[in-house]
Design an enzyme around this catalytic site. Structure first.
Site, PDB file in Angstrom:
ATOM      1  N   GLN A 192      30.900  -1.403 -39.935  1.00  0.00           N
ATOM      2  CA  GLN A 192      32.049  -0.739 -39.319  1.00  0.00           C
ATOM      3  C   GLN A 192      32.581   0.370 -40.236  1.00  0.00           C
ATOM      4  O   GLN A 192      32.854   0.135 -41.413  1.00  0.00           O
ATOM      5  CB  GLN A 192      33.156  -1.774 -39.022  1.00  0.00           C
ATOM      6  CG  GLN A 192      34.355  -1.201 -38.306  1.00  0.00           C
ATOM      7  CD  GLN A 192      34.054  -0.696 -36.897  1.00  0.00           C
ATOM      8  OE1 GLN A 192      33.376  -1.344 -36.110  1.00  0.00           O
ATOM      9  NE2 GLN A 192      34.545   0.502 -36.581  1.00  0.00           N
ATOM     10  N   ASP A 196      23.926   1.005 -34.017  1.00  0.00           N
ATOM     11  CA  ASP A 196      24.938   2.067 -33.918  1.00  0.00           C
ATOM     12  C   ASP A 196      24.270   3.432 -33.754  1.00  0.00           C
ATOM     13  O   ASP A 196      24.935   4.419 -33.419  1.00  0.00           O
ATOM     14  CB  ASP A 196      25.810   2.096 -35.187  1.00  0.00           C
ATOM     15  CG  ASP A 196      27.219   1.595 -34.930  1.00  0.00           C
ATOM     16  OD1 ASP A 196      27.617   1.516 -33.753  1.00  0.00           O
ATOM     17  OD2 ASP A 196      27.921   1.286 -35.912  1.00  0.00           O
ATOM     18  N   LYS A 198      34.078  -6.039 -30.184  1.00  0.00           N
ATOM     19  CA  LYS A 198      32.612  -6.090 -30.112  1.00  0.00           C
ATOM     20  C   LYS A 198      32.143  -7.550 -30.049  1.00  0.00           C
ATOM     21  O   LYS A 198      31.252  -7.892 -29.277  1.00  0.00           O
ATOM     22  CB  LYS A 198      32.004  -5.359 -31.323  1.00  0.00           C
ATOM     23  CG  LYS A 198      32.186  -3.847 -31.228  1.00  0.00           C
ATOM     24  CD  LYS A 198      31.934  -3.100 -32.530  1.00  0.00           C
ATOM     25  CE  LYS A 198      32.361  -1.637 -32.393  1.00  0.00           C
ATOM     26  NZ  LYS A 198      32.268  -0.880 -33.654  1.00  0.00           N
TER      27      LYS A 198
END
Ligand code: NAP
Length: 293
Positions: free
Chosen positions: A96, A119, A52
């Site tokens: 994460q 997200d 990312k």
């Protein structure tokens, strides 16, 4: 059979994003900034966060990683989330997953400001997505939608079968494809481990999306001739044919299914690259305040 080249499509989208980022920097002196919070030493999570970061850099965006040990408490992590919610330098951030077992993932997700939830996991964004309102759509389903659109796969009126109903892939992609929208309007069947006659249902699909988490689960006899097949699965298995000793395979038996499909995503190089690029797109939206104004 035509391969749906996720790597190529992701590269095209990245080039478009890079142009927009350069323009933002020129016009407004604003550089979109994605932050990632990484707790613990899980190797897969470290790899995802590194890719990312790399993707952000490749389009000229800022990225930063906040690393914490596995013993970090829930309260400490909530404080980090609160700090990032307030930080005006950060446009969007992700925590994460998975988190260590002593931390309640839902509590952490719900603490993220929906405006920075790139997200798309916060209930506010999921709810807005269901209601067809502007929302951050989570990366894998958003990536799959763009893969279909950019490969000119007609979805209107088609029978779509999604196998797998997880909150991050199967359920949102089934909602997105059944919405009243030009690039959706499909008739969707969502299957799971309790589905009866799975083989027959899959064999009726014009578009089959496999998000099961079982390597090579979808076999040739489960697929209609001419179907479009999207393989979300990702499994690292041993191989004596590669230098590393490992290879990636999906939830679809590519060898068998590619003989019947009209279009199919490979693993690697299909959904995976689109997932990363979709996160970057959400970050750009956050920087431009496109969703919440
Ligand atoms: P998950 O949370 O484990 O969900 C799996 C789903 O598959 C569940 O709904 C489960 O049903 C269903 N299922 C399992 N066995 C089945 C069977 N025998 N028949 C029918 N349905 C079955 O998985 P996920 O997070 O959605 O991930 C799915 C796969 O995609 C994994 O391989 C993952 O690594 C991969 N993935 C890839 C990306 C990417 O960027 N390429 C992103 C995310 C995930 P129940 O609900 O009844 O248990």
């Amino acid at each position: 059979m035509k391969l749906i080249d996720g790597k190529q499509i992701a590269a095209e989208i990245k080039a478009e994003i890079a142009k927009e980022v350069a323009k933002m920097i020129d016009d407004e002196d604003e550089n979109p900034h994605l932050a990632a919070v990484l707790v613990g030493e899980d190797p897969a999570s470290q790899t995802y966060v590194a890719s990312k970061e790399k993707a952000c850099q490749s389009v000229g965006m800022l990225s930063s990683v906040y690393r914490y040990p596995a013993a970090t408490t829930e309260k400490e992590l909530l404080d980090v989330v609160s700090f990032l919610n307030m930080d005006p330098e950060v446009d969007g951030f992700i925590v994460q997953l998975p988190l260590p077992k002593h931390i309640d993932e839902n509590k952490i997700i719900e603490a993220i400001d929906p405006k920075k939830d790139v997200d798309g996991f916060h209930p506010a964004n999921v709810g807005r997505m269901v209601l067809n309102l502007p929302a951050y759509v989570s990366a894998t389903p958003f990536g799959i939608m763009q893969l279909l659109e950019r490969s000119n796969v007609e979805t209107q009126g088609k029978n779509v079968v999604v196998v797998g109903r997880s909150n991050i892939v199967g359920t949102p992609v089934s909602i997105l494809l059944s919405r009243k929208a030009k690039t959706a309007n499909a008739t969707v069947t969502l299957c799971h481990s309790r589905t009866k006659n799975l083989k027959e249902i899959c064999a009726n699909a014009d578009i089959l999306i496999a998000a099961i988490g079982v390597a090579e689960f979808i076999k040739g006899d489960m697929v209609k001739k001419g179907a479009v097949v999207i393989d979300v699965g990702m499994h690292r298995v041993k191989s004596d044919k590669t230098k590393s000793g490992f290879k990636l395979i999906g939830d679809v038996d590519f060898e068998e299914v590619s003989k019947k499909a009209s279009q199919i995503t490979p693993v690697p190089g299909g959904v995976g690259p689109m997932t990363i690029v979709a996160l970057i797109q959400n970050t750009l939206k956050a920087a431009k305040k496109e969703i919440y104004g």
